[in-house]
Design a protein around this motif. Structure first.
Motif, short mmCIF file in Angstrom:
data_model
loop_
_atom_site.label_atom_id
_atom_site.label_comp_id
_atom_site.label_asym_id
_atom_site.label_seq_id
_atom_site.Cartn_x
_atom_site.Cartn_y
_atom_site.Cartn_z
N ASP A 1 27.27 13.02 0.71
CA ASP A 1 26.24 13.57 1.62
C ASP A 1 25.38 12.46 2.21
N ALA A 2 26.02 11.43 2.73
CA ALA A 2 25.27 10.31 3.32
C ALA A 2 24.46 10.75 4.53
N HIS A 3 24.92 11.77 5.23
CA HIS A 3 24.21 12.25 6.42
C HIS A 3 22.83 12.82 6.08
N ALA A 4 22.64 13.23 4.83
CA ALA A 4 21.36 13.83 4.42
C ALA A 4 20.45 12.84 3.71
N ARG A 5 20.80 11.57 3.68
CA ARG A 5 20.02 10.56 2.95
C ARG A 5 19.29 9.65 3.92
N GLY A 6 18.11 9.18 3.48
CA GLY A 6 17.38 8.17 4.22
C GLY A 6 17.78 6.78 3.75
N ALA A 7 17.13 5.76 4.34
CA ALA A 7 17.48 4.37 4.03
C ALA A 7 17.23 4.05 2.55
N GLU A 8 16.15 4.57 1.98
CA GLU A 8 15.85 4.29 0.57
C GLU A 8 16.90 4.90 -0.36
N SER A 9 17.26 6.15 -0.10
CA SER A 9 18.26 6.82 -0.93
C SER A 9 19.62 6.14 -0.80
N GLY B 1 0.81 -1.21 0.00
CA GLY B 1 0.00 0.00 0.00
C GLY B 1 0.83 1.25 0.00
N PRO B 2 0.33 2.33 0.59
CA PRO B 2 1.04 3.62 0.56
C PRO B 2 2.41 3.58 1.23
N SER B 3 2.60 2.65 2.19
CA SER B 3 3.88 2.59 2.90
C SER B 3 4.92 1.76 2.17
N ALA B 4 4.54 1.13 1.06
CA ALA B 4 5.49 0.30 0.31
C ALA B 4 6.51 1.19 -0.39
N GLY B 5 7.66 0.62 -0.66
CA GLY B 5 8.71 1.36 -1.35
C GLY B 5 9.80 0.43 -1.83
N PRO B 6 10.91 0.97 -2.31
CA PRO B 6 12.02 0.13 -2.78
C PRO B 6 12.57 -0.72 -1.64
N LYS B 7 13.17 -1.84 -2.00
CA LYS B 7 13.77 -2.73 -1.02
C LYS B 7 14.95 -2.05 -0.33
#
Length: 485
Positions: free
Chosen positions: A366-374, A303-309
């Motif tokens: 800029d790893a500090h500005a990235r989330g898990a997906e990025s 659903g809406p919470s799904a995303g890349p692995k």
């Protein structure tokens, strides 16, 4: 008539001074288009396809596959305006044998070379300087903006067969080109001989070799490193039978791999790190069961919470950047000349990647500005590029902290060498089922060993231990990360 333009190995950036020819993409006689890749080279940073800024027919190639060329050395010559291979030597148009100005280049730029502006005019040395006893007095001839060496002739193999300029009387004349610091003086004048680099001159001097006895195989009789090494080897073979001292013990026979290109750069960096950095290592075991459960929940969402692995490496990287925000002393470098510790604001996270060409360390900017997906997406992109050999020099430099996931090799622990000039490296072993005391009872849990190797100049053991303990706490209880969001 067609004009012959010489394309030299451009500056590939990052302070690189040479490159190894891995594979020629064109042959002599081929028709090339503007910006068509003509050769694949390997530098100390990456594999690079070099495009030619000229369109025309390839008339000569310089260097065999496997040989090294310095920046600025000729790569190939192209007959611009020709649509088929020339039947013989290509003689430039213009009065007095001058080569007319070339047409505008492609405008594309590799670091250090642009083709937007036409090159300077080139002229052949007038015949009065090449005939014995003709022309003016026998003195050095300098090639400046309006005077250059004649175009190299072609050989059946396609490589250039340069003929050195001759001054009156038949001796070699001095030539100085504006883009190559090479001098050729008249024979017997006592001046310097044509050598491709100061390193080659030093090699000859250290071995007691007179460069005037060496025949250069490069353009215009230029002496290459291989020429000097060949002369040294030949002299050694001749002198060996006459030596009174016992012959030295022969070097062990076996397969030898040159330390050059990426492998050589890694060797130099690791050696420098071991020499300069007083490193120390601490480690801890952590229960990663909850982290693995959290990853399964993330990747099974619908659903809406799904995303890349999300990869395990991305979760560990997110934990790592949170720990560096709490302990910024470890995101630093040491300026040895000024005796200062430089604490860095941005986290550019390197990660070790094993490839067929050896170990490389791509950098996530800029790893500090990235989330898990990025982070997951960038790790995948850089890993694929590393395996394909297409990483750019910029993607392999500038890291401030390294995450080393040696657990992919099936090992539990390691004491790695810090990636100079960084100050620390977090190591992650394999995540494997082990007996563990959980909530007062013995249970089988997913356990991982974490290690931190750090530069003891930037912090003490308390800071390093605090960093590693925070990482372990986040691995055991991922909800701790919510404090950093």
């Amino acid at each position: 008539m067609a004009q012959v333009l010489e394309f030299k190995l451009p500056d590939l950036g990052e302070g690189l001074t040479e490159a190894e020819i891995v594979r020629w993409l064109v042959s002599v006689g081929d028709v090339v288009a503007v910006d068509q890749p003509v050769v694949e080279v390997e530098t100390a940073k990456a594999m690079v396809e070099v495009p030619c800024p000229y369109g025309g027919v390839v008339t000569a190639r310089f260097g065999e596959e496997g040989s090294e060329l310095p920046v600025g050395a000729p790569l190939l010559t192209v007959a611009v305006g020709a649509t088929e291979p020339p039947a013989g030597d290509v003689v430039p148009d213009g009065p007095g044998g001058a080569v007319p100005d070339s047409s505008e280049g492609s405008g594309n730029v590799l670091v250090g070379y642009g083709t937007a502006a036409p090159p300077a005019r080139r002229r052949r040395v007038r015949s009065g300087l090449t005939a014995g006893g003709a022309g003016q007095g026998a003195g050095p001839v300098f090639a400046g903006p309006g005077l250059a060496d004649p175009a190299p002739s072609r050989t059946p193999g396609g490589l250039a067969d340069p003929a050195p300029l001759r001054a009156p009387g038949g001796s070699a004349a001095a030539v100085r080109t504006p883009d190559a610091a090479v001098e050729v003086v008249a024979a017997g004048s006592g001046g310097p001989v044509p050598v491709i680099s100061p390193i080659v001159r030093k090699l000859a001097r250290d071995c007691g070799l007179d460069l005037r006895e060496v025949v250069g195989s490069g353009p215009e009789g230029l002496i290459l490193r291989t020429d000097v090494e060949r002369a040294i080897a030949a002299r050694t073979e001749v002198a060996a039978p006459a030596a009174e001292a016992p012959a030295p013990v022969a070097a062990p026979q076996g397969h030898r791999t040159p330390l050059r290109g990426i492998r050589g750069a890694v060797a130099d960096k690791l050696s420098r790190s071991r020499r300069e950095i007083p490193d120390a290592t601490c480690w801890v075991d952590a229960d990663a069961t909850e982290l693995m459960h959290a990853r399964v929940a993330m990747n099974s969402a619908t659903g809406p919470s799904a995303g890349p692995k999300i990869s395990v490496l991305a979760l560990l990287a997110r934990i790592c950047t949170a720990a560096l925000a709490r302990y910024p002393e470890l995101n630093a470098t040491v300026d040895t000349e000024r005796r200062e510790i430089v604490r860095l604001d941005e986290v550019h996270l390197g990660f070790a990647a094993q490839t067929a060409r050896g170990l490389v360390v791509p950098v996530v900017r800029d790893a500090h500005a990235r989330g898990a997906e990025s982070l997951s997406a960038e790790f995948k992109r850089l890993t694929d590029a590393a395996r394909d050999g297409t990483l750019t020099p910029g993607e392999l430099t500038g890291g401030t902290f390294t995450l080393n996931n040696y657990g992919v090799f099936g090992v539990d622990g390691s004491t790695p060498i810090i990636n100079h000039p960084e100050a620390a490296m977090l190591g992650v072993g394999r995540i494997t089922p082990k007996p563990w005391v959980h909530e007062g009872e013995l249970a089988v849990r997913q356990v991982v060993q974490l290690s931190l190797t750090f530069d003891h100049r930037v912090c003490d053991g308390g800071t390093a231990g605090g960093f590693l303990r925070f990482v372990a706490d986040c691995v055991e209880r991922p909800a701790v990360l919510l404090r950093t969001l």
